[in-house]
Each structure stands twice: as structure tokens, then as C-alpha cells.
Scaffold this active site. Structure first.
Site, PDB file in Angstrom:
ATOM      1  CB  CYS A 123       3.255  -3.238  -7.873  1.00 26.03           C
ATOM      2  SG  CYS A 123       3.204  -4.947  -7.587  1.00 26.03           S
TER       3      CYS A 123
ATOM      4  CB  CYS B  87      -3.945   1.717  -2.319  1.00 24.38           C
ATOM      5  SG  CYS B  87      -2.174   1.960  -2.311  1.00 24.38           S
TER       6      CYS B  87
ATOM      7  CB  CYS C 235      -0.948  -0.101   1.272  1.00 24.24           C
ATOM      8  SG  CYS C 235      -2.321   1.147   0.890  1.00 24.24           S
TER       9      CYS C 235
END
Length: 147
Positions: free
Chosen positions: A87, A80, A8
Site C-alpha cells: 500500500c 490484509c 486486499c
């Protein structure tokens, strides 16, 4: 044993709650970690609402994702959109899964505590379904009951 990383932005609420539930439902069949791209510390309301459901995350720490680049994860779950955008740069061959949850405490028209509880409940459902569907189909999922 499977390894799961939950990402997150701040590693302060959503990823912390997901780590708590995923670890509870997987029990000793997984190691679950959480991290953020800009860690802020674990929010007291996240600790409070998880305790209301019998999960103690008071010992969790807010960690930067770089701390885990050497761990071979099986799954990297982003919770999120901001973490999802960053990522792809996470050096892992893990299966990447995205499920965006609302930012607790930042939902218009909902008081902060109610918002944290609603997001907690959404994360609980997702976590239980994830553990059941991915690789523990033949084994019972811990229902989170604290004995």
C-alpha cells in the site's frame, strides 16, 4: 462525497465484503471501491454469506489496484497484511488505515462456510464503526436494513 478504496491481496472476499458493508452503511454519502494486488475473482462463498445478511455483492468485479490510481481517495483501507505491505506505493494522499482480517476459508479447525461467516461478521462490525467514527458522526448510519 467521500471516496474509499478497500485493498486486499486477491480482491476476492475480504475487500469485497468490506466494500459491500461500507457502501451500505455510508449509503449515498460515499463511493466505495475495492481492489487487489493480485485479483482472483469474487469468491462465491463471499457472495453467499453477504446475501445471508441482505447485502448483494453478486455484481462486484475483482479489479487490480492499478485501475484506481487516478481517483482521489479520502481513505485507503487495507484488510490484509500483504496489501498493507504494498500500500505505501499506492499513489494517493488518502488517509491509510489497516485492519487485518483472517483469510476466510483458511482458518485451521473451522469449516469453510463458518470461516466466511465469522470474517463477514468481523468486517461488518469494523465497517459500521469506521463509517460512524470517521466523518459521518452527525448523520445516522444506515443500519443495513434492506427495505
Amino acid at each position: 462525497m467521500k471516496r474509499i478504496l478497500v485493498l486486499c491481496t486477491g480482491n476476492s472476499a475480504r475487500s469485497q465484503m468490506a466494500q459491500g458493508y461500507l457502501q451500505t452503511f455510508a449509503d449515498d454519502r460515499a463511493e466505495v471501491y475495492s481492489a487487489g494486488v493480485v485479483p482472483h475473482g469474487v469468491k462465491p462463498l463471499a457472495i453467499q454469506v453477504m446475501a445471508e445478511d441482505g447485502i448483494d455483492i453478486s455484481h462486484h468485479t475483482s479489479n487490480h489496484v492499478d485501475k484506481y490510481t487516478d481517483i482521489p481517495f479520502d481513505y485507503v483501507i487495507t484488510v490484509c497484511d500483504n496489501a498493507r505491505e504494498q500500500c505505501p506505493f499506492f499513489p494517493s494522499s488518502a488517509e491509510k488505515i489497516h485492519h487485518s482480517f483472517p483469510d476466510p476459508g483458511h482458518q485451521p479447525g473451522i469449516d469453510t462456510l463458518t470461516s466466511f461467516r465469522q470474517v463477514r461478521d468481523e468486517i461488518k462490525i469494523f465497517s459500521k464503526e469506521f463509517i460512524s467514527s470517521k466523518w459521518l458522526e452527525s448523520q445516522p448510519v444506515n443500519d443495513g436494513t434492506v427495505y
